[in-house]
Design an enzyme around this catalytic site. Structure first.
Site, PDB file in Angstrom:
ATOM      1  N   GLU A 162      36.435  35.549  48.935  1.00  0.00           N
ATOM      2  CA  GLU A 162      35.887  36.901  48.816  1.00  0.00           C
ATOM      3  C   GLU A 162      34.676  37.026  49.738  1.00  0.00           C
ATOM      4  O   GLU A 162      33.682  36.326  49.578  1.00  0.00           O
ATOM      5  CB  GLU A 162      35.490  37.184  47.373  1.00  0.00           C
ATOM      6  CG  GLU A 162      35.042  38.626  47.154  1.00  0.00           C
ATOM      7  CD  GLU A 162      34.764  38.932  45.688  1.00  0.00           C
ATOM      8  OE1 GLU A 162      35.047  40.066  45.256  1.00  0.00           O
ATOM      9  OE2 GLU A 162      34.261  38.037  44.974  1.00  0.00           O
TER      10      GLU A 162
ATOM     11  N   LYS B  80      20.861  44.046  31.750  1.00  0.00           N
ATOM     12  CA  LYS B  80      20.166  43.301  32.792  1.00  0.00           C
ATOM     13  C   LYS B  80      20.784  43.672  34.123  1.00  0.00           C
ATOM     14  O   LYS B  80      21.853  43.198  34.491  1.00  0.00           O
ATOM     15  CB  LYS B  80      20.274  41.799  32.537  1.00  0.00           C
ATOM     16  CG  LYS B  80      19.102  40.971  33.089  1.00  0.00           C
ATOM     17  CD  LYS B  80      18.934  41.000  34.603  1.00  0.00           C
ATOM     18  CE  LYS B  80      19.966  40.140  35.288  1.00  0.00           C
ATOM     19  NZ  LYS B  80      19.735  40.111  36.799  1.00  0.00           N
TER      20      LYS B  80
ATOM     21  N   GLU C 171      34.578  40.966  34.293  1.00  0.00           N
ATOM     22  CA  GLU C 171      35.248  41.560  35.455  1.00  0.00           C
ATOM     23  C   GLU C 171      34.660  40.864  36.664  1.00  0.00           C
ATOM     24  O   GLU C 171      33.510  41.079  37.023  1.00  0.00           O
ATOM     25  CB  GLU C 171      35.023  43.079  35.499  1.00  0.00           C
ATOM     26  CG  GLU C 171      35.943  43.782  36.472  1.00  0.00           C
ATOM     27  CD  GLU C 171      35.228  44.235  37.722  1.00  0.00           C
ATOM     28  OE1 GLU C 171      35.363  43.530  38.743  1.00  0.00           O
ATOM     29  OE2 GLU C 171      34.558  45.276  37.684  1.00  0.00           O
TER      30      GLU C 171
ATOM     31  N   CYS D 213      34.524  44.706  44.454  1.00  0.00           N
ATOM     32  CA  CYS D 213      35.360  43.596  43.985  1.00  0.00           C
ATOM     33  C   CYS D 213      36.841  43.837  44.223  1.00  0.00           C
ATOM     34  O   CYS D 213      37.616  42.883  44.329  1.00  0.00           O
ATOM     35  CB  CYS D 213      35.088  43.348  42.509  1.00  0.00           C
ATOM     36  SG  CYS D 213      35.231  44.827  41.492  1.00  0.00           S
TER      37      CYS D 213
END
Length: 493
Positions: free
Chosen positions: A396, A186, A261, A295
């Site tokens: 973040e 997906k 992750e 990331c």
């Protein structure tokens, strides 16, 4: 080179999804648009898949898993992966162009990913014939031989983000093929086109029907049903920590295995003895690469106080020199953010940084002049005078924003670097070998880079500590995530 479609014509403005070896539409008949983030232009429409489509894809993957695919020998899976790698290499320019137009990655950077992606495929091919159990001397009475078997876990649901469609797809599909699993992928609704191209290439390479399936749709409508599906044996996910927590909860129905992750707020420590000629560009691009949409971005820059001002000045000059534009231009170094929504999110952090007292050294603005007017461009940004409690130093951002923070001692730098819920990556710049070893041991992160950054090798495990997830991608541990261990006892007396 134009690829000949495998099953049905694919309109240049519409791309069906791929289930059971067939190009199909969503059961609902609905579609959504995907746009070039540099121009705002609609590139294509894709099916808006939902629960019914996930059901179809999981059934196709299960049928393939128990069907002919289960009879493929390790050397046959190896040959298949090598064919896929060769086909990817021949079509690499097309893959790069797809990533660039779909999510804005500068094409020069996309081309530079060839060694990583092709290396992953060939590494998995090599590992396909190296997976084995072991014989075990047991202490049971009688003459009993005991040994273990390594068996594929089954149907894998893979959910990937938009910031690296090619690498993320292969990081999920490659080990599944090597171990004998099947996949329902997906992709993000923000960048679905490259995964569909990958499905086409894999079918062309001879991957049996149903082994690799791609369902396009939103996270809520397609991702969530995949995560909770009782016919899925394992979920692998790359994305936000919040979504990862939801996937863990959704996986409880059949206690499926999960690899995550997740997010990061990675520290980079620049020691007083660092080679500044090397450290400045590497530290800058640890964040500015892919416009900060990565990331592992080293967005918390801890600099020894004795060199802090000089380093920040050099960093700001470097940031201002970067060429910003449409990623399709090979001279472009910084492309757009993925969407208007992401642009607004990053602008919110820029305002927060100034409101909380940080000093804007360079950047900090949306670029909307000339050819950039229709795109989602933010100038590479450096803040100084940042405290550890500011939002730009805690959260973040996923944009091209660096926070510079001075430190006085290495103990202080380590303590502050580790003071985060995340633990995905960290960087160190020093000429002292003892310092390099000490910091690499003390930093709480799944990857630590010394005098470099973004070094990812197929043979080296990659993953996070703390809220950055669990499980590893890369190396032998990665293949182990897709295998179950069975103990066998045979009495022979």
């Amino acid at each position: 080179m134009t690829i000949v479609p495998i099953r049905q014509p694919i309109d240049g403005r519409h791309r069906p999804m791929f289930i059971g070896g067939l190009w199909v539409e969503a059961a609902s008949g609905q579609t959504f648009e995907t746009r070039n983030p540099a121009t705002g232009e609609i590139i294509a429409t894709v099916p808006r898949g939902g629960r019914q489509d996930i059901e179809r894809a999981v059934a196709a993957a299960r049928n393939a898993f128990v069907g002919p695919w289960s009879r493929f020998k390790p050397h046959e899976r190896q040959k298949l992966l090598l064919r896929i790698a060769d086909l990817f290499e021949r079509h690499w320019e097309e893959i790069c162009t797809s990533d660039t137009t779909d999510m804005g990655l500068p094409i020069a950077r996309a081309r530079g990913n060839a060694n990583r992606v092709l290396g992953m495929l060939r590494y998995y091919a090599g590992m396909a014939t190296a997976l084995h159990g072991e014989t075990i001397e047991n202490s049971l009475p009688g003459d009993i031989v005991s040994f273990t078997r390594k068996e594929p876990v089954g149907v894998v649901g893979a959910i990937i983000p938009w910031n690296a469609p090619t690498a993320a797809s292969i990081w999920k599909i490659g080990p599944a093929l090597a171990t004998g699993c099947t996949v329902v992928l997906k992709p993000s609704e923000e960048a679905p086109l490259t995964p569909l191209l990958i499905a086409e290439l894999m079918a062309e390479a001879g991957v049996p029907d149903g082994v690799v399936n791609v369902v396009t749709g939103t996270g809520a409508e397609a991702g969530a049903p995949l995560a909770e599906h009782l016919g899925v044996d394992k979920i692998v996910f790359t994305g936000s920590t919040l979504t990862g927590q939801g996937i863990v909860r959704a996986s409880a129905g059949n206690l499926k295995r999960v690899s995550l992750e997740l997010g990061g707020k990675s520290p980079v420590i620049v020691c007083a003895d660092a080679d500044l000629e090397r450290a400045v560009p590497v530290a800058a691009m640890s964040v500015f690469a892919n416009s900060g949409q990565i990331c592992i971005a080293g967005s918390r820059l801890f600099v020894a106080r004795s060199i802090h001002d000089e380093f920040v000045e050099r960093l700001s000059v470097y940031a201002a020199s970067l060429r910003i534009g449409n990623g399709i231009d090979p001279e472009t170094e910084i492309g757009p953010l993925i969407s208007q929504r992401q642009l607004e999110r990053v602008e919110g952090y820029l305002r927060a940084g100034s409101e909380e007292g940080a000093r804007l050294v360079t950047g900090g603005t949306r670029l909307s002049q000339g050819a950039l007017a229709a795109g989602n461009f933010i100038a590479p940004t450096v803040f100084a005078g940042v405290s550890d409690t500011m939002r730009i130093a805690r959260e973040e951002i996923f944009g091209p924003v660096i926070s510079a923070l001075p430190f006085d001692t290495l103990d202080e730098a380590v303590r502050r670097a580790n003071d985060t819920p995340y633990g995905l990556a960290a960087g160190v710049f020093t000429r002292d070998l003892a310092t390099a070893h000490q910091l690499s041991r003390r930093l709480q992160a799944g990857s630590v880079w010394v005098n470099t950054y973004h070094a990812i090798d197929p043979a080296v495990p990659f993953g996070g500590y703390k809220m950055s997830g669990y499980g590893r991608e890369g190396g032998g541990e990665h293949l182990g995530e897709y295998l179950s261990t069975k103990g066998v006892f045979i009495r022979i007396d």
